[in-house]
Design a protein around this motif. Structure first.
Motif, PDB file in Angstrom:
ATOM      1  N   GLU A   1       0.827  -1.209   0.000  1.00 26.74           N
ATOM      2  CA  GLU A   1       0.000   0.000   0.000  1.00 26.74           C
ATOM      3  C   GLU A   1       0.864   1.264   0.000  1.00 26.74           C
ATOM      4  O   GLU A   1       0.546   2.240  -0.678  1.00 26.74           O
ATOM      5  CB  GLU A   1      -0.944  -0.016   1.204  1.00 26.74           C
ATOM      6  CG  GLU A   1      -2.053  -1.062   1.079  1.00 26.74           C
ATOM      7  CD  GLU A   1      -2.978  -1.086   2.287  1.00 26.74           C
ATOM      8  OE1 GLU A   1      -2.555  -0.588   3.362  1.00 26.74           O
ATOM      9  OE2 GLU A   1      -4.098  -1.590   2.163  1.00 26.74           O
ATOM     10  N   GLU A   2       1.967   1.237   0.754  1.00 24.52           N
ATOM     11  CA  GLU A   2       2.871   2.393   0.772  1.00 24.52           C
ATOM     12  C   GLU A   2       3.481   2.618  -0.614  1.00 24.52           C
ATOM     13  O   GLU A   2       3.567   3.753  -1.095  1.00 24.52           O
ATOM     14  CB  GLU A   2       3.986   2.180   1.799  1.00 24.52           C
ATOM     15  CG  GLU A   2       3.530   2.327   3.241  1.00 24.52           C
ATOM     16  CD  GLU A   2       4.685   2.201   4.220  1.00 24.52           C
ATOM     17  OE1 GLU A   2       5.836   2.005   3.781  1.00 24.52           O
ATOM     18  OE2 GLU A   2       4.432   2.295   5.442  1.00 24.52           O
TER      19      GLU A   2
ATOM     20  N   ASP B   1       2.245   1.638  -3.514  1.00 25.19           N
ATOM     21  CA  ASP B   1       1.190   2.037  -4.448  1.00 25.19           C
ATOM     22  C   ASP B   1       0.867   3.530  -4.304  1.00 25.19           C
ATOM     23  O   ASP B   1       0.756   4.266  -5.297  1.00 25.19           O
ATOM     24  CB  ASP B   1      -0.057   1.199  -4.182  1.00 25.19           C
ATOM     25  CG  ASP B   1      -1.166   1.478  -5.180  1.00 25.19           C
ATOM     26  OD1 ASP B   1      -0.870   1.598  -6.384  1.00 25.19           O
ATOM     27  OD2 ASP B   1      -2.329   1.577  -4.759  1.00 25.19           O
ATOM     28  N   LYS B   2       0.744   3.983  -3.067  1.00 25.80           N
ATOM     29  CA  LYS B   2       0.370   5.379  -2.821  1.00 25.80           C
ATOM     30  C   LYS B   2       1.528   6.340  -3.090  1.00 25.80           C
ATOM     31  O   LYS B   2       1.366   7.353  -3.788  1.00 25.80           O
ATOM     32  CB  LYS B   2      -0.099   5.541  -1.372  1.00 25.80           C
ATOM     33  CG  LYS B   2      -0.409   6.988  -0.990  1.00 25.80           C
ATOM     34  CD  LYS B   2      -0.815   7.092   0.478  1.00 25.80           C
ATOM     35  CE  LYS B   2      -1.050   8.543   0.876  1.00 25.80           C
ATOM     36  NZ  LYS B   2      -1.433   8.668   2.314  1.00 25.80           N
ATOM     37  N   ASN B   3       2.690   6.043  -2.547  1.00 29.92           N
ATOM     38  CA  ASN B   3       3.783   7.007  -2.514  1.00 29.92           C
ATOM     39  C   ASN B   3       4.705   6.965  -3.730  1.00 29.92           C
ATOM     40  O   ASN B   3       5.454   7.917  -3.961  1.00 29.92           O
ATOM     41  CB  ASN B   3       4.620   6.801  -1.253  1.00 29.92           C
ATOM     42  CG  ASN B   3       3.822   7.008   0.012  1.00 29.92           C
ATOM     43  OD1 ASN B   3       3.222   8.057   0.221  1.00 29.92           O
ATOM     44  ND2 ASN B   3       3.797   6.007   0.871  1.00 29.92           N
TER      45      ASN B   3
ATOM     46  N   GLY C   1       1.399   6.033  -7.331  1.00 24.80           N
ATOM     47  CA  GLY C   1       0.446   7.139  -7.396  1.00 24.80           C
ATOM     48  C   GLY C   1       1.076   8.447  -7.834  1.00 24.80           C
ATOM     49  O   GLY C   1       0.501   9.203  -8.631  1.00 24.80           O
ATOM     50  N   GLU C   2       2.282   8.720  -7.336  1.00 25.95           N
ATOM     51  CA  GLU C   2       2.961   9.966  -7.687  1.00 25.95           C
ATOM     52  C   GLU C   2       3.380   9.991  -9.155  1.00 25.95           C
ATOM     53  O   GLU C   2       3.304  11.035  -9.818  1.00 25.95           O
ATOM     54  CB  GLU C   2       4.175  10.167  -6.784  1.00 25.95           C
ATOM     55  CG  GLU C   2       3.827  10.464  -5.331  1.00 25.95           C
ATOM     56  CD  GLU C   2       2.955  11.689  -5.192  1.00 25.95           C
ATOM     57  OE1 GLU C   2       3.305  12.737  -5.772  1.00 25.95           O
ATOM     58  OE2 GLU C   2       1.905  11.596  -4.508  1.00 25.95           O
TER      59      GLU C   2
ATOM     60  N   LYS D   1       0.362  10.615 -11.402  1.00 27.00           N
ATOM     61  CA  LYS D   1       0.067  12.055 -11.429  1.00 27.00           C
ATOM     62  C   LYS D   1       1.013  12.775 -12.379  1.00 27.00           C
ATOM     63  O   LYS D   1       0.604  13.624 -13.181  1.00 27.00           O
ATOM     64  CB  LYS D   1       0.204  12.643 -10.022  1.00 27.00           C
ATOM     65  CG  LYS D   1      -0.827  12.177  -9.019  1.00 27.00           C
ATOM     66  CD  LYS D   1      -0.522  12.784  -7.652  1.00 27.00           C
ATOM     67  CE  LYS D   1      -1.456  12.229  -6.579  1.00 27.00           C
ATOM     68  NZ  LYS D   1      -1.098  12.755  -5.234  1.00 27.00           N
TER      69      LYS D   1
END
Length: 225
Positions: free
Chosen positions: A137-138, A140-142, A145-146, A149
């Motif tokens: 999850e870390e 994927d998000k950090n 995900g970045e 974007k």
């Protein structure tokens, strides 16, 4: 050890055994009924490895970003620049922001970035399912995900997300099962799979080796399946 030089290695190992037996740290461990270090293990000797450089193979420049010495070393052998990120630990809570920032800075002048995160592998070795989920999850998000974007304003950027191997919780070590990958960006057709999982990878009709996956990614030659 066998062969030329074995006497020297055996002598070193035997003398190290005596040094370790008298070491204060080991005496303290034995007093607490803990396992003490008894011997040195001289492993890994061999010839220096050589790899074709990315510039020669594909005409591209790039960097490797990792907290793992082995990964950085392979990148350097392939002609990549190793970018050291303070606070990158190879575990949960690593400096994701710093890694992403280093990658985006590199992309201003370079063609390719290999950003490596070790935590999902380490938590797999620990056999801790909660920490493994946290690691994924870390990441994927950090990280993912970045870059998604960033890609929205940089349409020519291609992204590839994949593990180098599986480290299942059940066995706490590496396994040679197929692993999933996700790729998106310029010139990439949308695939038919709806999930990013080992099960999808196992049932895929088109499997890649690590080499062919990388070559296909660099050349942007993925075909719709």
């Amino acid at each position: 050890p066998q062969g030329s030089g074995r006497e020297m290695l055996l002598d070193l190992m035997q003398r190290a055994n005596k040094v370790l037996a008298a070491a204060p740290t080991n005496k303290n461990r034995r007093s607490q009924n803990k396992v003490a270090a008894t011997d040195i293990w001289l492993w890994g000797q061999g010839k220096a490895m050589t790899l074709p450089r990315m510039k020669d193979r594909f005409g591209i420049s790039g960097s490797v970003i990792s907290a793992v010495d082995l990964v950085r070393g392979i990148g350097i052998l392939a002609g990549l620049q190793a970018r050291i990120v303070p606070g990158a630990t190879g575990y949960l809570g690593t400096n994701y922001k710093g890694k992403v920032a280093a990658a985006l800075t590199a992309l201003e002048n370079e063609d390719f970035i290999f950003l490596h995160v070790e935590a999902p592998d380490e938590t797999g070795h620990q056999g801790d399912v909660r920490k493994k989920i946290q690691a994924i999850e870390e990441f994927d998000k950090n990280v993912v995900g970045e870059f998604v974007k960033y890609q929205k304003s940089n349409n020519n950027l291609r992204l590839l997300v994949t593990p180098d191997h599986a480290t299942p919780i059940a066995i706490k070590t590496h396994h040679a099962m197929p692993v999933p990958f996700a790729v998106c960006g310029a010139g990439i057709n949308k695939g038919d799979f709806g999930s990013y999982s080992e099960e999808s990878a196992k049932n895929s009709s088109s499997l890649y080796t690590g080499v062919t996956l990388f070559e296909t990614f660099i050349r942007g030659e993925f075909k719709k399946t």
